[in-house]
Design a protein around this motif. Structure first.
Motif, PDB file in Angstrom:
ATOM      1  N   LEU A   1      50.758   8.447  37.016  1.00  0.00           N
ATOM      2  CA  LEU A   1      51.685   8.480  35.875  1.00  0.00           C
ATOM      3  C   LEU A   1      52.678   9.639  35.946  1.00  0.00           C
ATOM      4  N   PHE A   2      52.397  10.642  36.785  1.00  0.00           N
ATOM      5  CA  PHE A   2      53.260  11.836  36.725  1.00  0.00           C
ATOM      6  C   PHE A   2      53.538  12.439  38.097  1.00  0.00           C
ATOM      7  N   GLN A   3      54.068  11.623  38.982  1.00  0.00           N
ATOM      8  CA  GLN A   3      54.377  12.154  40.310  1.00  0.00           C
ATOM      9  C   GLN A   3      55.546  13.137  40.281  1.00  0.00           C
ATOM     10  N   ASP A   4      56.278  13.167  39.155  1.00  0.00           N
ATOM     11  CA  ASP A   4      57.413  14.100  39.056  1.00  0.00           C
ATOM     12  C   ASP A   4      57.030  15.340  38.240  1.00  0.00           C
ATOM     13  N   MET A   5      55.749  15.643  38.160  1.00  0.00           N
ATOM     14  CA  MET A   5      55.315  16.751  37.297  1.00  0.00           C
ATOM     15  C   MET A   5      55.875  18.088  37.781  1.00  0.00           C
ATOM     16  N   VAL A   6      56.302  18.905  36.816  1.00  0.00           N
ATOM     17  CA  VAL A   6      56.770  20.247  37.145  1.00  0.00           C
ATOM     18  C   VAL A   6      55.927  21.271  36.381  1.00  0.00           C
ATOM     19  N   ALA A   7      55.889  22.480  36.926  1.00  0.00           N
ATOM     20  CA  ALA A   7      55.039  23.524  36.358  1.00  0.00           C
ATOM     21  C   ALA A   7      55.574  23.975  35.003  1.00  0.00           C
ATOM     22  N   THR A   8      54.666  24.514  34.205  1.00  0.00           N
ATOM     23  CA  THR A   8      55.024  25.096  32.910  1.00  0.00           C
ATOM     24  C   THR A   8      55.695  26.444  33.131  1.00  0.00           C
ATOM     25  N   ASP A   9      56.836  26.691  32.482  1.00  0.00           N
ATOM     26  CA  ASP A   9      57.458  28.005  32.641  1.00  0.00           C
ATOM     27  C   ASP A   9      56.771  29.003  31.693  1.00  0.00           C
ATOM     28  N   ALA A  10      57.077  30.283  31.908  1.00  0.00           N
ATOM     29  CA  ALA A  10      56.368  31.333  31.163  1.00  0.00           C
ATOM     30  C   ALA A  10      56.557  31.168  29.654  1.00  0.00           C
ATOM     31  N   ALA A  11      57.764  30.742  29.231  1.00  0.00           N
ATOM     32  CA  ALA A  11      58.042  30.604  27.804  1.00  0.00           C
ATOM     33  C   ALA A  11      57.188  29.506  27.173  1.00  0.00           C
ATOM     34  N   SER A  12      56.856  28.493  27.936  1.00  0.00           N
ATOM     35  CA  SER A  12      56.095  27.356  27.406  1.00  0.00           C
ATOM     36  C   SER A  12      54.592  27.557  27.485  1.00  0.00           C
ATOM     37  N   ARG A  13      54.165  28.599  28.164  1.00  0.00           N
ATOM     38  CA  ARG A  13      52.723  28.790  28.408  1.00  0.00           C
ATOM     39  C   ARG A  13      51.903  28.852  27.114  1.00  0.00           C
ATOM     40  N   PRO A  14      52.358  29.597  26.077  1.00  0.00           N
ATOM     41  CA  PRO A  14      51.550  29.616  24.835  1.00  0.00           C
ATOM     42  C   PRO A  14      51.391  28.225  24.227  1.00  0.00           C
ATOM     43  N   ARG A  15      52.417  27.377  24.349  1.00  0.00           N
ATOM     44  CA  ARG A  15      52.305  26.014  23.803  1.00  0.00           C
ATOM     45  C   ARG A  15      51.334  25.177  24.633  1.00  0.00           C
ATOM     46  N   LEU A  16      51.335  25.394  25.946  1.00  0.00           N
ATOM     47  CA  LEU A  16      50.378  24.690  26.808  1.00  0.00           C
ATOM     48  C   LEU A  16      48.946  25.083  26.430  1.00  0.00           C
ATOM     49  N   LEU A  17      48.733  26.385  26.223  1.00  0.00           N
ATOM     50  CA  LEU A  17      47.378  26.856  25.898  1.00  0.00           C
ATOM     51  C   LEU A  17      46.951  26.388  24.506  1.00  0.00           C
ATOM     52  N   ALA A  18      47.884  26.361  23.564  1.00  0.00           N
ATOM     53  CA  ALA A  18      47.556  25.861  22.217  1.00  0.00           C
ATOM     54  C   ALA A  18      47.184  24.381  22.284  1.00  0.00           C
ATOM     55  N   LEU A  19      47.929  23.632  23.108  1.00  0.00           N
ATOM     56  CA  LEU A  19      47.628  22.205  23.271  1.00  0.00           C
ATOM     57  C   LEU A  19      46.254  22.035  23.919  1.00  0.00           C
TER      58      LEU A  19
END
Ligand SMILES: [Zn+2]
Length: 183
Positions: A58-76
């Protein structure tokens, strides 16, 4: 650093669960390890997910989380773990669901690209919420990871028989040999 994102670490059966499982032994504060404490490990999670995650198609185009988005990734990640762990135990409620929906919404709204890890993880969590067969989600009896049991007779007890199943078998065998009672 000897740590590597091996196929075993993608035993969850869904990206959202593999994300939640980036914390090892959550139930044991003394031994718990957050693999995402190291930002390099978050970056390395993406190519490994594309190689080993059950939803990788489903996500062969996945890109890494940037530093600004990291808190949202961890909250999720935390909202995923709380809601689905409670759902397995039958204690989920509209609070845990709304917290998860809020976190998914934030991740989607602020993701720098459609393929960003946090956006793809939000999609995965939303698919799990709508899973028609919620009984398939389980908690590993050894390591506490969340996983989907896709076996025909729903008989899986371990996230990964080759790792957690064997570890439990070996410890039972060891205790039997020493004459200790089995838990
Ligand atoms: Zn396990």
């Amino acid at each position: 650093m000897s740590f590597a994102w091996t196929p075993h670490r993608f035993s969850g059966g869904a990206l959202a669960l593999d994300l939640a499982n980036s914390v090892i032994l959550r139930f044991d504060p003394a031994r718990r390890v957050d693999r995402f404490a190291d930002p390099d490990a978050i970056l390395a999670f993406v190519p490994a997910a594309q190689a080993f995650c059950a939803e990788r198609w489903l996500f062969q185009d996945m890109v890494a989380t940037d530093a600004a988005s990291r808190p949202r990734l961890l909250a999720l990640r935390e909202a995923i773990d709380v809601h689905f762990r409670r759902r397995v135990l039958g204690t989920d409620d509209r609070n845990s669901l709304s917290t998860l929906l809020d976190a998914a919404s934030q991740a989607l709204r602020h993701a720098p690209a459609d393929g960003a890890l946090e956006a793809q993880s939000a999609h995965s969590a939303l698919r799990l919420i709508c899973e028609p067969d919620p009984q398939r989600m389980k908690i590993c009896g050894n390591c506490g990871w969340l996983f989907l049991d896709r076996s025909k007779n729903r008989s899986r007890t371990w996230c990964d028989m080759a790792v957690c199943g064997n570890r439990v078998k070996a410890s039972k065998h060891y205790k039997r040999k020493r004459g200790e009672p089995e838990p």
